[in-house]
Structure formats: structure tokens, C-alpha cells
Design a protein around this motif. Structure first.
Motif, PDB file in Angstrom:
ATOM      1  N   GLY A   4      45.219  36.519  22.539  1.00 30.49           N
ATOM      2  CA  GLY A   4      45.560  37.464  21.487  1.00 30.49           C
ATOM      3  C   GLY A   4      44.800  37.239  20.195  1.00 30.49           C
ATOM      4  N   GLY A   5      44.104  36.093  20.075  1.00 26.52           N
ATOM      5  CA  GLY A   5      43.409  35.797  18.833  1.00 26.52           C
ATOM      6  C   GLY A   5      41.912  35.642  18.956  1.00 26.52           C
ATOM      7  N   VAL A   6      41.462  34.796  19.876  1.00 27.17           N
ATOM      8  CA  VAL A   6      40.040  34.469  19.983  1.00 27.17           C
ATOM      9  C   VAL A   6      39.179  35.694  20.315  1.00 27.17           C
ATOM     10  N   PRO A   7      39.545  36.523  21.313  1.00 29.23           N
ATOM     11  CA  PRO A   7      38.715  37.702  21.588  1.00 29.23           C
ATOM     12  C   PRO A   7      38.621  38.662  20.398  1.00 29.23           C
ATOM     13  N   ARG A   8      39.701  38.762  19.631  1.00 28.67           N
ATOM     14  CA  ARG A   8      39.635  39.618  18.441  1.00 28.67           C
ATOM     15  C   ARG A   8      38.569  39.101  17.484  1.00 28.67           C
ATOM     16  N   LEU A   9      38.542  37.790  17.291  1.00 28.13           N
ATOM     17  CA  LEU A   9      37.559  37.201  16.388  1.00 28.13           C
ATOM     18  C   LEU A   9      36.139  37.444  16.885  1.00 28.13           C
ATOM     19  N   VAL A  10      35.903  37.212  18.183  1.00 29.58           N
ATOM     20  CA  VAL A  10      34.552  37.317  18.734  1.00 29.58           C
ATOM     21  C   VAL A  10      34.117  38.778  18.860  1.00 29.58           C
ATOM     22  N   VAL A  11      34.921  39.563  19.570  1.00 32.54           N
ATOM     23  CA  VAL A  11      34.561  40.961  19.824  1.00 32.54           C
ATOM     24  C   VAL A  11      34.618  41.777  18.531  1.00 32.54           C
ATOM     25  N   GLY A  12      35.676  41.570  17.761  1.00 31.42           N
ATOM     26  CA  GLY A  12      35.830  42.325  16.522  1.00 31.42           C
ATOM     27  C   GLY A  12      34.697  42.073  15.547  1.00 31.42           C
ATOM     28  N   THR A  13      34.291  40.810  15.423  1.00 31.23           N
ATOM     29  CA  THR A  13      33.192  40.485  14.518  1.00 31.23           C
ATOM     30  C   THR A  13      31.892  41.142  14.976  1.00 31.23           C
ATOM     31  N   ALA A  14      31.661  41.117  16.283  1.00 36.63           N
ATOM     32  CA  ALA A  14      30.448  41.753  16.817  1.00 36.63           C
ATOM     33  C   ALA A  14      30.428  43.250  16.505  1.00 36.63           C
ATOM     34  N   ILE A  15      31.576  43.891  16.617  1.00 37.05           N
ATOM     35  CA  ILE A  15      31.644  45.339  16.378  1.00 37.05           C
ATOM     36  C   ILE A  15      31.394  45.675  14.906  1.00 37.05           C
TER      37      ILE A  15
END
Length: 413
Positions: A157-168
Motif C-alpha cells: 500500500g505504500g512502496v508502489p505508490r512511492l515508486v510508480v507515483g513518482t515516475a508518473i
């Protein structure tokens, strides 16, 4: 009779896994929010935070479903498969209904949040679907005490948001991309939940008490209780904007960062303790131990905020907010009260109390009434601390009294 040492070690390991997972989730979530502020700029960031706050409010629906699933499974282990199937079906219907309603209200959301973008409002509506779906899955894992799977669920719930969200947002730095990153991040816990629950069991029996209607009624009650608590824990910053000038309101908001740290730090205690608090034979012991643990963490944080206030200022705004440094320990104490109140609110949900929630709404009214009469940072935080302390004392007495009863009456809890 005390629990065997192996059982105590297992519980400690379970708690540690969930503690680490929720900490990773919170740090990653905070990290993405801070990166978004720097990448998309102040104007777009304001719209992003407005959307994020709406999703936080909508999250009470997911948390209501989670509490329902966890409580029912914890107290009725003979019908786990029946409850699991009913919760997943109900959660799917509720999540689709929430998403559809928000899509209909896209123009209203756009106007209310001053987004100037129907697309952004539509992304919020779509993001609400996986957010709600995750509540049912998390509740099943929590009720079954599958702490390893639940820990992975929270990390997802946290790490993918950081990685994917930052990339977007690096690709397209605006509020729509930022909230899209959040929405995509909500999908990853669903994958973990699907994998953990992929082996569907055949219901042991038909249990009428776990009908869709009863699940909806309980989930609605849980959401209402949690909304009251979230309102109580958040209303002071809105009051600050009304009674303080911009400078002092900023100082108050800075101090609240310390309070929120203390609120989220012991989040794992609530998660691990809730199934036990829902079980009549262990609810009193679980509540007392949890309260003591949160209080102990609170003492450490209050002392640290007092002794190491200069270091703490680095995390709450820096030298520009130096006037609030002497009050950081007060805000840490406020956060401790809020964390203990959160435990008490979940104790109410665990025993399905109905009348106790009136006290939370009453405390909210008192905070608003007295807070609007203050004119300083110390005055406002003192009011909030005093009201929360009184509410905590009353709820603690009520919870410990009712916890002695193996089957309390829901109408009087």
C-alpha cells in the motif's frame, strides 16, 4: 495462567512484522507526498492534497468494512468461509457503488475542491474503487490473524505508490498525474489480497446472521464511528485557520506533524489487538496491554520531543517554525492521547457498542465550541488536549467495565 513463552514470542514477532510494514507504508506515503510537493509545484500540489483529503474521508467506508470482517471472523471461527465470501461480495458491491456515485458527482467534486479539471475529479472517483475493495481483503486477513500476509498487504500500500507515483509525476507534473499515481498504488494491495485469499473455501454452513444486509448495517455503523473519530482528530486545524492569524495557524499545523507522528507510530498495535478485543474472553486483557504499550511509546516520544526538541524541529518545518519548539512535547502528548483514543474507538467497534459513540460526537462539539474562543497556539492545543484526555478517561472506564461482560448488549455499549 500466563501464556507459554513460545506464544508470547509468536505474538511479538507478529506485532513486529505489522509494525515494520505499517511504518514502511507510512514513510513511503509521506515520501511521495513530499516529492509531489517539490515536483508539481504549489498550485497543483494544493489540488492534489484536496483530492487526497477527500480520499482519506472516503477511506472510512473501507475501514468500516475492514472492522466488520475482522470482528465477525474473530468471534465466529466456525463460519470463516461463509463470512469471507459474504464480505468479498459485499465489498465489491459497495466499492462499485462508491465509485459510480462519485462519477455522477464529478462536476460537484470539481467545483467543491476548485480543481478546474473534470478529469482529475474522475480519477478520484475511479481511485475510490480499489481503495474500498482493499478494506474487505484487509479485514479478512486481520480477522484470521494472517499477519505475514497482512504485513505484505500494507507494504504494497505504500512502496508502489512511492515508486510508480513518482515516475508518473516526473513524466507529467500535475495534480491529475499525482492522484493517478495514488490510484494505481491502490491496486497493488489488491493483488496481494487476491493472492493470499485465492484458495476459496467451501462454507461450513449457511449462517443467516452474516447476510449482506447485516454486513452493510454493521459496516455503516463502523464507518460512522470512525468518521466521528477522524473529525475529532482533525477539526483543530480547521479551527486554527479561523481563530489564529496565518502565521500562528502555520505554527499550529507544524506542531500537528509531531502529533500525527505519534498517532501513526503505534498503528500496528490497533491492527494486531483488534481481533482479540473482539473476542469476549480476551478483550479486556488485549485492551489493557494495548493501552499500556501505546502509553509507553507516548512517554518516550514526549520525553524525546522535550529533550531533543531541536532535532525534532527538522521534521516539523525547520527554523522558520522555531516559535513552536517549546510546545512540541505538548503536541507529542496530544498525539499519544489520539492514539489511545483510536484504540478505544476500535474497542467500541469490537464490541459493537452503539451509545458510546455519542461521547465522541459530544467531545467534537466541545472542542469546536471552546476552540473557537481561543486566540493562541497554546490556548487551542490546551483545549484539545483537555477534551481528549477527559474523553479518553470516560471511554477507558466504560470499556473496562463492559469488557468484564462476556456478551455485552450492543444497544448499551
Amino acid at each position: 495462567m500466563s501464556a507459554p513463552s513460545s506464544t508470547r514470542r509468536t505474538r511479538a514477532h507478529d506485532g513486529s512484522a505489522v509494525a515494520i510494514a505499517t511504518s514502511v507504508m507510512n514513510v513511503a506515503t509521506y515520501g511521495f507526498t513530499m516529492l509531489a510537493a517539490r515536483i508539481i509545484g504549489p498550485s497543483e500540489y494544493g489540488a492534489f492534497v484536496a483530492c487526497l483529503n477527500l480520499l482519506v474521508i472516503l477511506q472510512v467506508v473501507a475501514l468500516g468494512l475492514q472492522a466488520t470482517a475482522a470482528r465477525r471472523i474473530a468471534v465466529d471461527l466456525g463460519n470463516v468461509a461463509t463470512i469471507e465470501g459474504a464480505i468479498l461480495r459485499t465489498t465489491t458491491r459497495v466499492s462499485v457503488a462508491v465509485g459510480a456515485l462519485l462519477l455522477v458527482l464529478v462536476p460537484a467534486v470539481d467545483a467543491l475542491l476548485n480543481l478546474d479539471s473534470l478529469t482529475t475529479a474522475a480519477v478520484v472517483a475511479v481511485a475510490a474503487v480499489p481503495l474500498t475493495l482493499a478494506g474487505g481483503q484487509a479485514g479478512i486477513l486481520q480477522g484470521e490473524r494472517r499477519w505475514g500476509a497482512l504485513a505484505l498487504f500494507y507494504v504494497a500500500g505504500g512502496v508502489p505508490r512511492l515508486v510508480v507515483g513518482t515516475a508518473i509525476i516526473l513524466w507529467r507534473p500535475d495534480a491529475t498525474s499525482a492522484i493517478l499515481g495514488v490510484g494505481i498504488g491502490y491496486l497493488f494491495p489488491l493483488v496481494v489480497g487476491w493472492w493470499a485469499l485465492r484458495h476459496r473455501r467451501t462454507p461450513e454452513s449457511v449462517a443467516a446472521e452474516h447476510s449482506a444486509r447485516s454486513l452493510l448495517v454493521e459496516s455503516a455503523h463502523n464507518a460512522q464511528v470512525l468518521f466521528a473519530y477522524f473529525a475529532l482528530s482533525s477539526v483543530d486545524i480547521m479551527i486554527a485557520r479561523q481563530v489564529l492569524d496565518d502565521h500562528d495557524a502555520g505554527l499550529y499545523a507544524s506542531g500537528l506533524i509531531m502529533a500525527k507522528v505519534m498517532l501513526f507510530l503505534p498503528q500496528f498495535v490497533v491492527i494486531v489487538a483488534f481481533p482479540d478485543m473482539a473476542t469476549p474472553t480476551s478483550r479486556r486483557r488485549a485492551l489493557v496491554r494495548s493501552l499500556l504499550l501505546v502509553a509507553a511509546l507516548g512517554v518516550v516520544m514526549v520525553v524525546a520531543a522535550r529533550v531533543l526538541s531541536g532535532l525534532a524541529m527538522v521534521f516539523v518545518g525547520g527554523a522558520e517554525f522555531g516559535e513552536v519548539e517549546d510546545l512540541l512535547w505538548v503536541f507529542a502528548f496530544l498525539g499519544t492521547l489520539l492514539a489511545m483514543l483510536q484504540l478505544q474507538v476500535y474497542a467500541v467497534l469490537a464490541r459493537q457498542g452503539r451509545r458510546t459513540v455519542v461521547l465522541v460526537w459530544a467531545a467534537l462539539a466541545v472542542v469546536v465550541a471552546l476552540g473557537l474562543r481561543t486566540d493562541s497556539v497554546i490556548g487551542l492545543v490546551s483545549v484539545v488536549v483537555a477534551v481528549d484526555a477527559v474523553l479518553l478517561s470516560v471511554l477507558t472506564v466504560a470499556s473496562l467495565r463492559l469488557a468484564r461482560e462476556p456478551e455485552p448488549d450492543p444497544a448499551t455499549g
